[in-house]
Write a protein that holds these residues in place. Sequence first.
Motif, mmCIF file in Angstrom:
data_model
loop_
_atom_site.group_PDB
_atom_site.id
_atom_site.type_symbol
_atom_site.label_atom_id
_atom_site.label_comp_id
_atom_site.label_asym_id
_atom_site.label_seq_id
_atom_site.Cartn_x
_atom_site.Cartn_y
_atom_site.Cartn_z
ATOM 1 N N ASP A 79 -14.495 -1.106 -44.934
ATOM 2 C CA ASP A 79 -14.230 0.306 -44.677
ATOM 3 C C ASP A 79 -15.404 1.267 -44.804
ATOM 4 O O ASP A 79 -15.203 2.465 -44.844
ATOM 5 N N GLN B 253 -20.592 6.197 -45.626
ATOM 6 C CA GLN B 253 -19.416 6.986 -45.264
ATOM 7 C C GLN B 253 -18.183 6.097 -45.181
ATOM 8 O O GLN B 253 -18.208 5.057 -44.520
ATOM 9 N N HIS B 254 -17.102 6.501 -45.854
ATOM 10 C CA HIS B 254 -15.834 5.789 -45.747
ATOM 11 C C HIS B 254 -15.212 6.113 -44.390
ATOM 12 O O HIS B 254 -15.340 7.235 -43.880
ATOM 13 N N SER C 117 -12.269 6.773 -43.512
ATOM 14 C CA SER C 117 -11.316 7.878 -43.511
ATOM 15 C C SER C 117 -12.013 9.238 -43.438
ATOM 16 O O SER C 117 -11.382 10.236 -43.109
ATOM 17 N N GLN C 118 -13.294 9.282 -43.732
ATOM 18 C CA GLN C 118 -14.067 10.523 -43.700
ATOM 19 C C GLN C 118 -15.083 10.552 -42.568
ATOM 20 O O GLN C 118 -15.868 11.489 -42.464
ATOM 21 N N LEU C 119 -15.105 9.522 -41.737
ATOM 22 C CA LEU C 119 -16.160 9.360 -40.736
ATOM 23 C C LEU C 119 -16.124 10.445 -39.669
ATOM 24 O O LEU C 119 -15.101 10.687 -39.035
ATOM 25 N N SER C 120 -17.228 11.101 -39.531
ATOM 26 C CA SER C 120 -17.458 12.088 -38.494
ATOM 27 C C SER C 120 -18.959 12.078 -38.234
ATOM 28 O O SER C 120 -19.750 12.218 -39.155
#
Length: 153
Positions: A89, A107-108, A110-113
């Motif tokens: 992840d 970066q996890h 779920s927070q990826l941008s």
Amino acid sequence: MTEPLTTAEAMEAAALNREPHTDGTDHAPAPPHGPRPRSPAEWACRRIVLYLKAFEENLDEEHEAAMGFASGPGDGVMRIQGIGFSAPDLVTFAGVDARGERMQLVQHLSQLSVAFRAVRKAPDRPAQRIGFKLSRALEDDPATGAKRHADTT
């Protein structure tokens, strides 16, 4: 009838069932019993490389790709030197900040941008095209023995 694919979707579809190596180091052959299952982080890493390559295709010779951050050191920019992942992840980005100091972002998913930015290249060298170098691994086909590329500099 199926809908037409975007460029990124077509590139992603062409890369399926291949072993990517985006870290620029060891490019070991594919596992002997076929491709291994990919983690969500690996899928994200593969797609980011494809988007980075597409972004770089539109840059002139005076600019190169960097990542922009809402907050961070210097001007909130990292010149990308490598992209990787840690299953299942995490996606990692390595590079240098505006002062030339090394930095890494972990970066996890779920927070990826990811925000790519065009930044002016250093005057003493050609513009770096890391997306093109990283995507070569996606184009190599271990099933046919096609040549693998280890160079990312």
